[in-house]
Design an enzyme around this catalytic site. Sequence first.
Site, PDB file in Angstrom:
ATOM      1  N   TYR A   1      -6.365   9.087  -0.845  1.00  0.00           N
ATOM      2  CA  TYR A   1      -6.605   8.971  -2.278  1.00  0.00           C
ATOM      3  C   TYR A   1      -5.738   7.832  -2.803  1.00  0.00           C
ATOM      4  CZ  TYR A   1      -2.465  12.080  -2.950  1.00  0.00           C
ATOM      5  OH  TYR A   1      -1.213  12.660  -2.928  1.00  0.00           O
ATOM      6  N   THR A   2      -6.140   7.271  -3.964  1.00  0.00           N
ATOM      7  CA  THR A   2      -5.478   6.064  -4.464  1.00  0.00           C
ATOM      8  C   THR A   2      -4.280   6.338  -5.362  1.00  0.00           C
ATOM      9  OG1 THR A   2      -6.941   5.982  -6.384  1.00  0.00           O
ATOM     10  CG2 THR A   2      -7.658   4.804  -4.399  1.00  0.00           C
TER      11      THR A   2
ATOM     12  N   HIS B   1      -4.897  10.695   5.902  1.00  0.00           N
ATOM     13  CA  HIS B   1      -3.640   9.949   6.020  1.00  0.00           C
ATOM     14  C   HIS B   1      -2.490  10.893   6.378  1.00  0.00           C
ATOM     15  CE1 HIS B   1      -1.332   6.274   4.198  1.00  0.00           C
ATOM     16  NE2 HIS B   1      -1.199   6.365   5.495  1.00  0.00           N
TER      17      HIS B   1
ATOM     18  N   ASP C   1      -1.845  12.573   1.354  1.00  0.00           N
ATOM     19  CA  ASP C   1      -3.237  12.387   0.976  1.00  0.00           C
ATOM     20  C   ASP C   1      -4.166  12.569   2.195  1.00  0.00           C
ATOM     21  OD1 ASP C   1      -1.891   9.912   1.796  1.00  0.00           O
ATOM     22  OD2 ASP C   1      -3.758   8.871   1.346  1.00  0.00           O
TER      23      ASP C   1
ATOM     24  N   GLU D   1     -10.655   4.747   0.766  1.00  0.00           N
ATOM     25  CA  GLU D   1      -9.850   5.234  -0.349  1.00  0.00           C
ATOM     26  C   GLU D   1     -10.753   5.876  -1.390  1.00  0.00           C
ATOM     27  OE1 GLU D   1      -6.570   5.073  -1.073  1.00  0.00           O
ATOM     28  OE2 GLU D   1      -5.707   3.643   0.351  1.00  0.00           O
TER      29      GLU D   1
END
Length: 258
Positions: free
Chosen positions: A42-43, A151, A161, A104
């Site tokens: 995720y960003t 990740h 994430d 992402e």
Amino acid sequence: MKSLALLLILALLAGCAAGPRIDTRYSSRGQDSRVQYIVLHYTSEGLPGSLRQLTQGEVSSHYLIDAEPATIYRLVEENRRAWHAGNSQWHGRTWLNASSIGIELVNPGYLDTPNGRLWYPYPAKQIDALIVLLKDIVKRHALGPEAIVGHSDIAPLRKVDPGPLFPWKRLAEAGLIVWPDARRVAELQTRYAIRLPDVAWFQEQLARHGYALERHGVLDAATRRVIAAFQMKYRPARFDGEPDAETAALLATLNETG
């Protein structure tokens, strides 16, 4: 004569600029895609900040998927390396930037509040778009269900994430990853509740599943972080890093079918 000599020189220079002539009639059987894994992230911010970070900074990814509306952006060609994984390891492979595709998802991640950490959910349409993209990548690169990781799987000591609200089970229902059989988990959990395996067993099973960790039999902070990363994926309701009977059953079931 001078004009002819000049034309010959220009022709030679043009040939050099075009590169070598390569015969492509033959192809080796011993080859596969350079892509071995797909890493999900995720960003931690909205679309404008995500685009700025991923296109103008040192961090990059092959794809970015917005939430509202669900839009897939390609930022790096798949045959090029993106900088998304960092110091990472999975199934013995290290520095996975060179062997993975990074995706992402626009998502704030979490917010720490006086009442604890608040995680942000993923809109259904965003996950729908992700599943379509994953199916396309998996097919083109001939990847198996073990290839899709988070990740937090490849860097559990420093990353969390895509977080506990990422719907891994939806990916399993789409045939993209393996999910532990509930009946087998219940059967093994009953057994492990009577006699829980020791820490060395957990470390061995986690390493077999793909995580990088030392197998020294001590329940240290690093081992707890890896257990928590595994729990976050397969038992997101509680990811406290404790080596309990349910976690043991989940691990054993996945390693049986993996």
